[in-house]
Write a protein that holds these residues in place. Sequence first.
Motif, mmCIF file in Angstrom:
data_model
loop_
_atom_site.group_PDB
_atom_site.id
_atom_site.type_symbol
_atom_site.label_atom_id
_atom_site.label_comp_id
_atom_site.label_asym_id
_atom_site.label_seq_id
_atom_site.Cartn_x
_atom_site.Cartn_y
_atom_site.Cartn_z
ATOM 1 N N ILE A 69 90.267 7.569 -3.393
ATOM 2 C CA ILE A 69 90.359 8.042 -2.016
ATOM 3 C C ILE A 69 91.822 8.126 -1.611
ATOM 4 O O ILE A 69 92.582 7.169 -1.767
ATOM 5 N N ASP A 70 92.206 9.262 -1.088
ATOM 6 C CA ASP A 70 93.573 9.451 -0.588
ATOM 7 C C ASP A 70 93.504 10.240 0.709
ATOM 8 O O ASP A 70 93.407 11.467 0.696
ATOM 9 N N GLU A 71 93.537 9.520 1.833
ATOM 10 C CA GLU A 71 93.471 10.150 3.147
ATOM 11 C C GLU A 71 92.276 11.105 3.245
ATOM 12 O O GLU A 71 91.138 10.686 3.201
ATOM 13 N N GLY A 72 92.526 12.416 3.292
ATOM 14 C CA GLY A 72 91.446 13.370 3.542
ATOM 15 C C GLY A 72 90.768 13.931 2.315
ATOM 16 O O GLY A 72 90.034 14.919 2.415
ATOM 17 N N LYS A 73 90.994 13.345 1.135
ATOM 18 C CA LYS A 73 90.329 13.865 -0.059
ATOM 19 C C LYS A 73 89.905 12.708 -0.957
ATOM 20 O O LYS A 73 90.446 11.608 -0.887
ATOM 21 N N SER A 74 88.914 12.985 -1.802
ATOM 22 C CA SER A 74 88.422 11.950 -2.713
ATOM 23 C C SER A 74 87.815 12.605 -3.939
ATOM 24 O O SER A 74 87.475 13.799 -3.934
ATOM 25 N N ILE A 75 87.687 11.809 -5.000
ATOM 26 C CA ILE A 75 86.985 12.275 -6.187
ATOM 27 C C ILE A 75 86.184 11.120 -6.775
ATOM 28 O O ILE A 75 86.669 9.998 -6.878
ATOM 29 N N TYR A 76 84.940 11.418 -7.101
ATOM 30 C CA TYR A 76 84.021 10.472 -7.734
ATOM 31 C C TYR A 76 83.795 10.978 -9.146
ATOM 32 O O TYR A 76 83.434 12.144 -9.353
ATOM 33 N N ARG A 77 84.035 10.120 -10.142
ATOM 34 C CA ARG A 77 83.956 10.580 -11.526
ATOM 35 C C ARG A 77 83.592 9.431 -12.457
ATOM 36 O O ARG A 77 83.725 8.253 -12.082
ATOM 37 N N PRO A 78 83.139 9.737 -13.670
ATOM 38 C CA PRO A 78 82.799 8.673 -14.619
ATOM 39 C C PRO A 78 83.989 7.751 -14.857
ATOM 40 O O PRO A 78 85.129 8.206 -14.964
ATOM 41 N N GLY A 79 83.705 6.442 -14.948
ATOM 42 C CA GLY A 79 84.742 5.452 -15.162
ATOM 43 C C GLY A 79 84.703 4.896 -16.571
ATOM 44 O O GLY A 79 84.417 5.623 -17.522
ATOM 45 N N ILE A 165 87.913 0.384 5.167
ATOM 46 C CA ILE A 165 88.387 1.472 4.306
ATOM 47 C C ILE A 165 88.074 2.760 5.053
ATOM 48 O O ILE A 165 86.925 3.199 5.125
ATOM 49 N N VAL A 166 89.093 3.351 5.645
ATOM 50 C CA VAL A 166 88.900 4.356 6.695
ATOM 51 C C VAL A 166 88.241 5.653 6.236
ATOM 52 O O VAL A 166 87.297 6.128 6.877
ATOM 53 N N PRO A 167 88.685 6.305 5.150
ATOM 54 C CA PRO A 167 88.106 7.615 4.822
ATOM 55 C C PRO A 167 86.589 7.566 4.623
ATOM 56 O O PRO A 167 86.055 6.645 4.002
ATOM 57 N N SER A 168 85.910 8.566 5.150
ATOM 58 C CA SER A 168 84.444 8.621 5.075
ATOM 59 C C SER A 168 84.013 9.212 3.738
ATOM 60 O O SER A 168 83.636 10.379 3.637
ATOM 61 N N ALA A 169 84.090 8.385 2.699
ATOM 62 C CA ALA A 169 83.740 8.834 1.352
ATOM 63 C C ALA A 169 82.730 7.883 0.744
ATOM 64 O O ALA A 169 82.443 6.821 1.297
ATOM 65 N N GLY A 170 82.174 8.263 -0.411
ATOM 66 C CA GLY A 170 81.200 7.405 -1.063
ATOM 67 C C GLY A 170 80.821 7.941 -2.423
ATOM 68 O O GLY A 170 81.314 8.991 -2.859
ATOM 69 N N PRO A 171 79.932 7.250 -3.124
ATOM 70 C CA PRO A 171 79.466 7.730 -4.429
ATOM 71 C C PRO A 171 78.765 9.078 -4.306
ATOM 72 O O PRO A 171 78.174 9.388 -3.272
ATOM 73 N N GLU A 172 78.828 9.855 -5.382
ATOM 74 C CA GLU A 172 78.214 11.183 -5.407
ATOM 75 C C GLU A 172 78.735 12.007 -4.219
ATOM 76 O O GLU A 172 79.929 12.025 -3.983
ATOM 77 N N SER A 173 77.867 12.633 -3.454
ATOM 78 C CA SER A 173 78.314 13.480 -2.339
ATOM 79 C C SER A 173 78.153 12.809 -0.982
ATOM 80 O O SER A 173 78.328 13.460 0.054
ATOM 81 N N PHE A 174 77.836 11.528 -0.965
ATOM 82 C CA PHE A 174 77.527 10.875 0.307
ATOM 83 C C PHE A 174 78.783 10.621 1.126
ATOM 84 O O PHE A 174 79.810 10.173 0.623
ATOM 85 N N ASN A 175 78.678 10.919 2.424
ATOM 86 C CA ASN A 175 79.799 10.811 3.351
ATOM 87 C C ASN A 175 79.237 10.744 4.772
ATOM 88 O O ASN A 175 78.031 10.686 4.967
ATOM 89 N N GLY A 176 80.130 10.773 5.752
ATOM 90 C CA GLY A 176 79.690 10.893 7.135
ATOM 91 C C GLY A 176 79.513 9.591 7.879
ATOM 92 O O GLY A 176 79.059 9.598 9.028
ATOM 93 N N LEU A 177 79.878 8.466 7.266
ATOM 94 C CA LEU A 177 79.802 7.175 7.940
ATOM 95 C C LEU A 177 81.196 6.764 8.411
ATOM 96 O O LEU A 177 82.202 7.281 7.917
ATOM 97 N N PRO A 178 81.294 5.800 9.347
ATOM 98 C CA PRO A 178 82.607 5.397 9.864
ATOM 99 C C PRO A 178 83.360 4.481 8.907
ATOM 100 O O PRO A 178 83.787 3.398 9.266
ATOM 101 N N GLY A 179 83.504 4.918 7.679
ATOM 102 C CA GLY A 179 84.171 4.128 6.659
ATOM 103 C C GLY A 179 83.613 4.454 5.290
ATOM 104 O O GLY A 179 82.623 5.192 5.153
ATOM 105 N N ALA A 180 84.232 3.916 4.251
ATOM 106 C CA ALA A 180 83.811 4.205 2.882
ATOM 107 C C ALA A 180 82.541 3.450 2.513
ATOM 108 O O ALA A 180 82.351 2.292 2.908
ATOM 109 N N ILE A 181 81.672 4.097 1.759
ATOM 110 C CA ILE A 181 80.429 3.484 1.291
ATOM 111 C C ILE A 181 80.725 2.649 0.054
ATOM 112 O O ILE A 181 81.249 3.156 -0.940
ATOM 113 N N LEU A 182 80.375 1.372 0.106
ATOM 114 C CA LEU A 182 80.584 0.469 -1.032
ATOM 115 C C LEU A 182 79.279 0.078 -1.722
ATOM 116 O O LEU A 182 79.307 -0.524 -2.794
#
Length: 248
Positions: A69-79, A165-182
Amino acid sequence: MRTRILLILFLAFSLEGMAQTNFIRKAKIEFERKTNTHRLYFSGETDSWADEFKKLIPQFRTDYFDLLIDEGKSIYRPGREVEQKNSGFFESPAITNTVYTDLSKGASTSQKQVFETLFLLQDSLKKYTWKLEPETRTIAGYECRKAITRICDSVVVVAFYSDEIVPSAGPESFNGLPGAILGLAVPRLYTTWFATKVEVLSDKDEKSILPPSKGKKADDKVMVATVDAAIKNWGDKYHDRSIWFITL
């Protein structure tokens, strides 16, 4: 006068509390994705063939993914990879998904291997209707609040997000919450995603937050229609779960 003093004191304490909270805007989050493959493929099956197939594959499949996660962008990928038995049968779906999101532009680019086809999906950011719940739990050292949504009209998705964790990101395509999905769970797919650690985003990782570029260009609707036509004779249970997985 007294009311004014109380208001000033309230604002002072509130600002002090905010100052003490270190909000994170850049991070690398590792997720452990666990699928109960026996339940996913054989729930409700009572025939002897199901028991024989269960002997060929472990009950649980574990995979790791990174969310950068970097401000307004993110990437979810195999680890990182883990050693586990590979039966060649009933492999866990979506284990190579890569999902890039541009939160500022409301767009996403995903790379998904579906059967023999590698899709490159370019579409607008998926919008979810979340219901916030009072329940909380601690994940990777962060207090997270529960939220619920649905995909494909009826499939319940349970998420736990941290507003630290401010950016609204998460696993797969999930987003839209007031913070990152853990934390994430899709009970009907017998699959969970939980963060194992949260790290500071390195310069190297920051530069790698780029959309994937390989694959057959399409959008979600085209991909779903293609897969739907290919598996329409599989039976409702296997057909529906396949569609749910590819739309994550």
